[in-house]
Design a protein around this motif. Structure first.
Motif, PDB file in Angstrom:
ATOM      1  N   UNK A 153      80.742 121.707  28.836  1.00 41.24           N
ATOM      2  CA  UNK A 153      79.475 121.212  28.288  1.00 41.24           C
ATOM      3  C   UNK A 153      79.374 121.528  26.802  1.00 41.24           C
ATOM      4  N   UNK A 154      79.787 122.709  26.404  1.00 37.37           N
ATOM      5  CA  UNK A 154      79.685 123.111  25.007  1.00 37.37           C
ATOM      6  C   UNK A 154      80.625 122.299  24.119  1.00 37.37           C
ATOM      7  N   UNK A 155      81.832 122.025  24.600  1.00 34.08           N
ATOM      8  CA  UNK A 155      82.814 121.320  23.780  1.00 34.08           C
ATOM      9  C   UNK A 155      82.650 119.809  23.805  1.00 34.08           C
ATOM     10  N   UNK A 156      82.226 119.248  24.942  1.00 31.53           N
ATOM     11  CA  UNK A 156      82.196 117.788  25.066  1.00 31.53           C
ATOM     12  C   UNK A 156      80.809 117.209  25.320  1.00 31.53           C
ATOM     13  N   UNK A 157      79.889 118.042  25.771  1.00 25.59           N
ATOM     14  CA  UNK A 157      78.574 117.541  26.139  1.00 25.59           C
ATOM     15  C   UNK A 157      78.538 116.923  27.532  1.00 25.59           C
ATOM     16  N   UNK A 158      79.639 117.044  28.286  1.00 24.64           N
ATOM     17  CA  UNK A 158      79.752 116.484  29.626  1.00 24.64           C
ATOM     18  C   UNK A 158      79.430 117.581  30.645  1.00 24.64           C
ATOM     19  N   UNK A 159      78.590 117.235  31.617  1.00 27.79           N
ATOM     20  CA  UNK A 159      78.257 118.179  32.687  1.00 27.79           C
ATOM     21  C   UNK A 159      79.385 118.205  33.709  1.00 27.79           C
ATOM     22  N   UNK A 160      79.863 119.392  34.037  1.00 26.66           N
ATOM     23  CA  UNK A 160      80.887 119.520  35.075  1.00 26.66           C
ATOM     24  C   UNK A 160      80.188 119.626  36.427  1.00 26.66           C
ATOM     25  N   UNK A 161      80.933 119.592  37.534  1.00 21.69           N
ATOM     26  CA  UNK A 161      80.279 119.708  38.846  1.00 21.69           C
ATOM     27  C   UNK A 161      79.576 121.046  39.049  1.00 21.69           C
ATOM     28  N   UNK A 162      79.969 122.078  38.293  1.00 21.50           N
ATOM     29  CA  UNK A 162      79.353 123.393  38.457  1.00 21.50           C
ATOM     30  C   UNK A 162      78.160 123.643  37.563  1.00 21.50           C
ATOM     31  N   UNK A 163      77.925 122.771  36.579  1.00 19.26           N
ATOM     32  CA  UNK A 163      76.792 122.985  35.665  1.00 19.26           C
ATOM     33  C   UNK A 163      75.487 123.020  36.463  1.00 19.26           C
ATOM     34  N   UNK A 191      66.460 124.420  43.532  1.00 18.51           N
ATOM     35  CA  UNK A 191      67.901 124.640  43.689  1.00 18.51           C
ATOM     36  C   UNK A 191      68.641 123.316  43.825  1.00 18.51           C
ATOM     37  N   UNK A 192      68.107 122.405  44.631  1.00 27.36           N
ATOM     38  CA  UNK A 192      68.733 121.092  44.781  1.00 27.36           C
ATOM     39  C   UNK A 192      68.690 120.293  43.486  1.00 27.36           C
ATOM     40  N   UNK A 193      67.617 120.441  42.730  1.00 27.99           N
ATOM     41  CA  UNK A 193      67.516 119.744  41.451  1.00 27.99           C
ATOM     42  C   UNK A 193      68.476 120.292  40.409  1.00 27.99           C
ATOM     43  N   UNK A 194      68.768 121.587  40.462  1.00 23.01           N
ATOM     44  CA  UNK A 194      69.677 122.188  39.490  1.00 23.01           C
ATOM     45  C   UNK A 194      71.128 121.821  39.787  1.00 23.01           C
ATOM     46  N   UNK A 195      71.529 121.891  41.040  1.00 21.67           N
ATOM     47  CA  UNK A 195      72.888 121.511  41.422  1.00 21.67           C
ATOM     48  C   UNK A 195      72.951 121.375  42.936  1.00 21.67           C
ATOM     49  N   UNK A 196      72.854 120.157  43.407  1.00 24.41           N
ATOM     50  CA  UNK A 196      72.850 119.893  44.849  1.00 24.41           C
ATOM     51  C   UNK A 196      74.182 120.270  45.500  1.00 24.41           C
ATOM     52  N   UNK A 197      75.280 120.072  44.788  1.00 18.68           N
ATOM     53  CA  UNK A 197      76.589 120.415  45.347  1.00 18.68           C
ATOM     54  C   UNK A 197      76.707 121.919  45.550  1.00 18.68           C
ATOM     55  N   UNK A 247      83.140 112.218  41.797  1.00 17.74           N
ATOM     56  CA  UNK A 247      82.061 111.217  41.793  1.00 17.74           C
ATOM     57  C   UNK A 247      80.747 111.867  41.383  1.00 17.74           C
ATOM     58  N   UNK A 248      80.464 113.050  41.904  1.00 20.02           N
ATOM     59  CA  UNK A 248      79.249 113.774  41.538  1.00 20.02           C
ATOM     60  C   UNK A 248      79.219 114.052  40.039  1.00 20.02           C
ATOM     61  N   UNK A 261      68.996 112.207  37.626  1.00 24.00           N
ATOM     62  CA  UNK A 261      68.289 113.065  38.585  1.00 24.00           C
ATOM     63  C   UNK A 261      69.211 114.166  39.118  1.00 24.00           C
ATOM     64  N   UNK A 262      70.527 113.961  39.033  1.00 23.88           N
ATOM     65  CA  UNK A 262      71.490 114.953  39.484  1.00 23.88           C
ATOM     66  C   UNK A 262      71.849 115.965  38.388  1.00 23.88           C
ATOM     67  N   UNK A 263      71.401 115.693  37.167  1.00 21.68           N
ATOM     68  CA  UNK A 263      71.674 116.623  36.057  1.00 21.68           C
ATOM     69  C   UNK A 263      70.709 117.799  36.133  1.00 21.68           C
TER      70      UNK A 263
END
Length: 164
Positions: A73-83, A100-106, A149-150, A161-163
């Motif tokens: 996230x810091x280097x690319x601005x892309x959210x990883x599955x763990x963010x 909790x589901x709103x922060x990271x459902x996975x 996919x997530x 909504x998944x971010x």
């Protein structure tokens, strides 16, 4: 010395008896581990997980400066599955499942999977059976595909909504 050249063969003896099959007759029979000893590892793992959740529940990841920023996230601005996973764990520790589901459902799904596997581990350990979870490679590829996919969807406008 009589001058005769006698050669000593350094090769292993051909007529040596093969080693006996199985354990030596003097070896004691393996002693089954006590129930307390069998349960020590899963209980220890649970203690570590509870300690980690306790720490994350106490030290709020929503306040900057307590935890490192995700390098992707810091280097690319892309959210990883763990963010958002720490924020999700913080919300779970406080009993707020919606946050909790709103922060990271996975991550929440991962917590549930861990809980199920841990219970299975405890049951099998108490019976003296090993925990064996053998999944075919297709399942692991499926999990990887779902995480990919997530990650992609949460970075697209319609998946905001998944971010976290």
């Amino acid at each position: 010395m009589n001058g005769d050249n006698h050669r000593v063969d350094a090769s292993p003896a051909q007529d040596a008896a093969p080693p006996p099959a199985g354990p030596p007759p003097y070896a004691p029979a393996p002693v089954p581990a006590s129930r307390l000893r069998r349960l020590a590892t899963p209980v220890g793992v649970l203690a570590l997980v509870v300690g980690a959740f306790g720490y994350v529940g106490t030290v709020d990841p929503n306040e900057p400066g307590h935890y490192p920023v995700c390098p992707l996230l810091q280097l690319t601005g892309v959210l990883c599955p763990g963010c958002g996973g720490l924020r999700s764990a913080h919300a779970v520790a406080h009993g707020d499942l919606a946050t909790a589901l709103g922060a990271n459902a996975v991550a929440v799904v991962g917590y549930v999977v861990f809980a199920v596997v841990w219970v299975l581990w405890m049951v099998r350990a108490s019976r003296g059976e090993p925990l064996r979870i053998a999944l075919a490679p297709a399942y692991w590829w499926g999990v990887g595909a779902l995480l990919l996919i997530f990650a992609v969807v949460r970075n697209l406008p319609f998946g905001s909504a998944l971010a976290p």
